[in-house]
Design an enzyme around this catalytic site. Structure first.
Site, PDB file in Angstrom:
ATOM      1  CG  ASP A 134      61.526  89.048   1.869  1.00  0.00           C
ATOM      2  OD1 ASP A 134      62.385  88.435   2.523  1.00  0.00           O
ATOM      3  OD2 ASP A 134      60.359  89.194   2.247  1.00  0.00           O
ATOM      4  CE  LYS A 169      55.021  90.988  12.102  1.00  0.00           C
ATOM      5  NZ  LYS A 169      55.122  89.660  11.622  1.00  0.00           N
ATOM      6  CG  ASP A 215      61.541  92.689   5.236  1.00  0.00           C
ATOM      7  OD1 ASP A 215      61.188  92.554   4.061  1.00  0.00           O
ATOM      8  OD2 ASP A 215      60.868  92.298   6.205  1.00  0.00           O
TER       9      ASP A 215
HETATM   10  P1  GTP Z   1      53.850  89.086   2.177  1.00  0.00           P
HETATM   11  O1  GTP Z   1      52.663  88.388   1.593  1.00  0.00           O
HETATM   12  O2  GTP Z   1      53.896  90.522   1.786  1.00  0.00           O
HETATM   13  O3  GTP Z   1      53.979  88.884   3.675  1.00  0.00           O
HETATM   14  O4  GTP Z   1      55.172  88.470   1.544  1.00  0.00           O
HETATM   15  P2  GTP Z   1      55.671  86.939   1.437  1.00  0.00           P
HETATM   16  O5  GTP Z   1      54.575  86.098   0.930  1.00  0.00           O
HETATM   17  O6  GTP Z   1      56.910  86.949   0.604  1.00  0.00           O
HETATM   18  O7  GTP Z   1      55.951  86.486   2.923  1.00  0.00           O
HETATM   19  P3  GTP Z   1      57.212  86.764   3.853  1.00  0.00           P
HETATM   20  O8  GTP Z   1      57.749  88.124   3.563  1.00  0.00           O
HETATM   21  O9  GTP Z   1      56.866  86.450   5.229  1.00  0.00           O
HETATM   22  O10 GTP Z   1      58.219  85.645   3.361  1.00  0.00           O
HETATM   23  C1  GTP Z   1      59.575  85.606   3.686  1.00  0.00           C
HETATM   24  C2  GTP Z   1      60.289  84.811   2.604  1.00  0.00           C
HETATM   25  O11 GTP Z   1      59.798  83.478   2.570  1.00  0.00           O
HETATM   26  C3  GTP Z   1      60.074  85.377   1.213  1.00  0.00           C
HETATM   27  O12 GTP Z   1      61.294  85.246   0.544  1.00  0.00           O
HETATM   28  C4  GTP Z   1      58.996  84.492   0.618  1.00  0.00           C
HETATM   29  O13 GTP Z   1      59.153  84.344  -0.787  1.00  0.00           O
HETATM   30  C5  GTP Z   1      59.260  83.165   1.298  1.00  0.00           C
HETATM   31  N1  GTP Z   1      58.031  82.393   1.549  1.00  0.00           N
HETATM   32  C6  GTP Z   1      56.972  82.738   2.324  1.00  0.00           C
HETATM   33  N2  GTP Z   1      56.058  81.762   2.324  1.00  0.00           N
HETATM   34  C7  GTP Z   1      56.534  80.764   1.535  1.00  0.00           C
HETATM   35  C8  GTP Z   1      56.017  79.475   1.144  1.00  0.00           C
HETATM   36  O14 GTP Z   1      54.926  79.046   1.514  1.00  0.00           O
HETATM   37  N3  GTP Z   1      56.812  78.740   0.306  1.00  0.00           N
HETATM   38  C9  GTP Z   1      58.015  79.184  -0.144  1.00  0.00           C
HETATM   39  N4  GTP Z   1      58.718  78.395  -0.967  1.00  0.00           N
HETATM   40  N5  GTP Z   1      58.521  80.384   0.203  1.00  0.00           N
HETATM   41  C10 GTP Z   1      57.792  81.168   1.035  1.00  0.00           C
END
Ligand code: GTP
Length: 361
Positions: free
Chosen positions: A106, A157, A217
Site C-alpha cells: 500500500d 507511533k 501510504d
Molecule cells: P488496515 O486494516 O487498514 O490496517 O490495513 P492492512 O490490513 O492492509 O494492514 P497494514 O496497512 O498494516 O499492512 C501493510 C501491508 O502488509 C499491506 O500491504 C497489507 O496488505 C499487508 N499485510 C498486512 N497483514 C498481512 C497478513 O497477515 N498477510 C499478508 N500476506 N499481508 C499482510
C-alpha cells in the site's frame, strides 16, 4: 532478485472501499495500485514476484494471472488465516532462492529499487530498510540508526515531541534469505514488532537507507485522495502530464466550459457541458455526469453516475455508485460499491456509506 509484495491485509481503514475491492486493487488514476507497483519492479528488472494474499485474493489472481501478460512470473500463496507481515514471508520460504525485496502493498513511492539493491551490496548485513523523513512521525514507526546506517531501535507511533527521530519505516525492505530462519512458522508474526527487534538483538546488521523520494501510504481515505492530488500535479510521476486533462476519456471533456485542471478521465465517460469538473478530479471508466453537477477534489471509480445538480467535494465514490439529483456529498466522505445516495440527500463531512455496512460518523 525476487520480490514479495504483501497483499494480504484487510485494509480496514479504507472501508467501505475494501468491502468490494482488496486494497492492492484500489485504482490510482484508473489502474489498480498493485499494477503500478509491479511496473516499478519491472523497471528495476525484478520479474519474479511472490504475492502472499488472503483477503479477496481472487480479485488479484483474476487480474494478473500468472503474470506472463506483463512479462513477469507471479506466484500466489494464499493464507487461510492472516499470518502478519513477517509470517507471510516465512510462509513463502519454499519459493525464495536468494536475497529478496519486500514491499508493503500500500505504498506509492518513486524509490529506485536498483539504487537500493546497490546500497545493500555496499553496506552488507542481513537487510536494508527504506526510510523517509516526515514532519510528524507520530502515526508511523520511527527508526533509530547511527552514521553508518546501522539500526539500533524501532519506536512505534511515538508522540511527535518524544519521537527519537523523524525518519520512519517506509515499507520497502531488502533481505538476505537467512532472515527467514529468524521467523517462526505457522503463526502470525509482525515484522515491525517482532522480527526487526530480534534482528537488532542478533547483531546481524540491519541498515537504514534514507531517501527523499516521493512517498505516501495509501492506508486511509485522506491519503488516497492526497496521492491522487500528487499524481495529477506531477509530484509523483505516474501520468504523462499533458496541457489538458489526462486519460483516454479526456476528449469527452472538451465542451465542458467549467473545467478546472488537473483532471483525469478514463474511457467511455459522458459529461454534460454544463457540469463543473475539477480541480483534482478523477473520472473512472464509463462515469456519467449530468447537467449542472459539480465535482471537486474527488475520485470516482468506474460507472459512477452523478445526476443533475448534485455536488461532490473531497470524496471517494467506488464503482457503480449513483448520486441522486441535487444530493450533496461533503469533504472526507467515502461511498462504497454500488451504493445509492438519494436525491436531495446530504452526506458528510466524513461519512462512510458502504454497500454491506453503512457506517456514519
Ligand atoms: P488496515 O486494516 O487498514 O490496517 O490495513 P492492512 O490490513 O492492509 O494492514 P497494514 O496497512 O498494516 O499492512 C501493510 C501491508 O502488509 C499491506 O500491504 C497489507 O496488505 C499487508 N499485510 C498486512 N497483514 C498481512 C497478513 O497477515 N498477510 C499478508 N500476506 N499481508 C499482510
Amino acid at each position: 532478485m525476487q520480490a514479495i509484495v504483501l497483499v494480504g491485509g484487510e485494509g480496514t481503514r479504507l472501508r467501505p472501499l475494501t468491502y468490494g475491492t482488496p486494497k492492492p486493487m484500489v485504482p490510482i488514476a484508473g489502474v489498480p495500485f498493485l499494477a503500478r507497483t509491479l511496473e516499478r519492479l519491472c523497471q528495476a528488472g525484478i520479474l519474479d514476484v511472490i504475492l502472499p494474499a488472503g483477503y479477496m485474493p481472487e480479485a488479484i489472481v483474476d487480474y494478473f494471472g500468472d503474470g506472463s501478460a506483463i512479462g513477469m512470473k507471479i506466484t500466489y500463496v494464499i493464507e487461510e488465516t492472516p499470518l502478519g507481515t513477517a509470517g507471510a514471508l516465512k510462509n513463502v520460504e519454499q519459493y525464495i532462492t536468494g536475497p529478496f525485496v519486500v514491499l508493503n502493498g500500500d505504498i506509492l513511492t518513486s524509490l529506485d529499487l536498483r539504487k537500493m539493491i546497490a546500497e545493500h551490496e555496499r553496506k552488507g548485513g542481513i537487510g536494508l530498510l527504506h526510510l523517509i523523513r516526515v514532519d510528524d512521525p507520530s502515526s508511523f514507526g520511527s527508526v533509530v540508526h547511527d552514521e553508518s546506517g546501522l539500526i539500533s531501535a524501532f519506536v512505534e507511533k511515538a508522540p511527535r515531541e518524544t519521537a527519537p527521530t523523524n525518519e520512519i519505516n517506509a515499507g520497502t525492505y531488502l533481505f538476505e534469505q537467512e532472515i527467514l530462519d529468524l521467523i517462526p512458522a505457522g503463526r502470525n508474526v509482525s515484522i515491525e514488532r517482532e522480527t526487526f527487534p530480534q534482528i537488532i538483538a542478533s547483531g546481524k546488521g540491519l541498515y537504514a537507507y534514507t531517501t527523499s523520494d516521493y512517498w505516501i501510504d495509501l492506508g486511509k481515505p485522506e491519503q488516497y485522495l492526497n496521492a491522487h492530488r500528487d499524481v495529477l500535479a506531477g509530484r509523483m510521476p505516474l501520468l504523462t502530464l499533458e496541457p489538458g486533462a489526462t486519460g483516454e476519456g479526456a476528449s469527452a471533456l472538451a465542451k465542458v466550459a467549467k473545467l478546472h485542471l488537473p483532471v483525469h478521465a478514463d474511457a467511455g465517460i459522458q459529461v454534460d457541458p454544463t457540469a463543473e469538473i475539477g480541480p483534482n478530479v478523477v473520472l473512472g471508466e464509463g462515469c456519467r455526469i449530468e447537467s449542472g453537477a459539480i465535482l471537486r477534489d474527488s475520485v470516482l471509480w468506474d460507472r459512477v453516475t452523478i445526476e443533475e445538480g448534485a455536488i461532490v467535494e473531497g470524496a471517494i465514490l467506488a464503482s457503480g455508485v449513483r448520486v441522486g439529483r441535487d444530493a450533496r456529498i461533503h469533504e472526507g466522505s467515502v461511498v462504497g460499491h454500488d451504493a445509492v445516495v438519494a436525491a436531495n440527500e446530504t452526506l458528510g463531512p466524513d461519512s462512510r456509506v458502504g454497500a454491506s455496512a453503512p457506517i456514519t460518523r
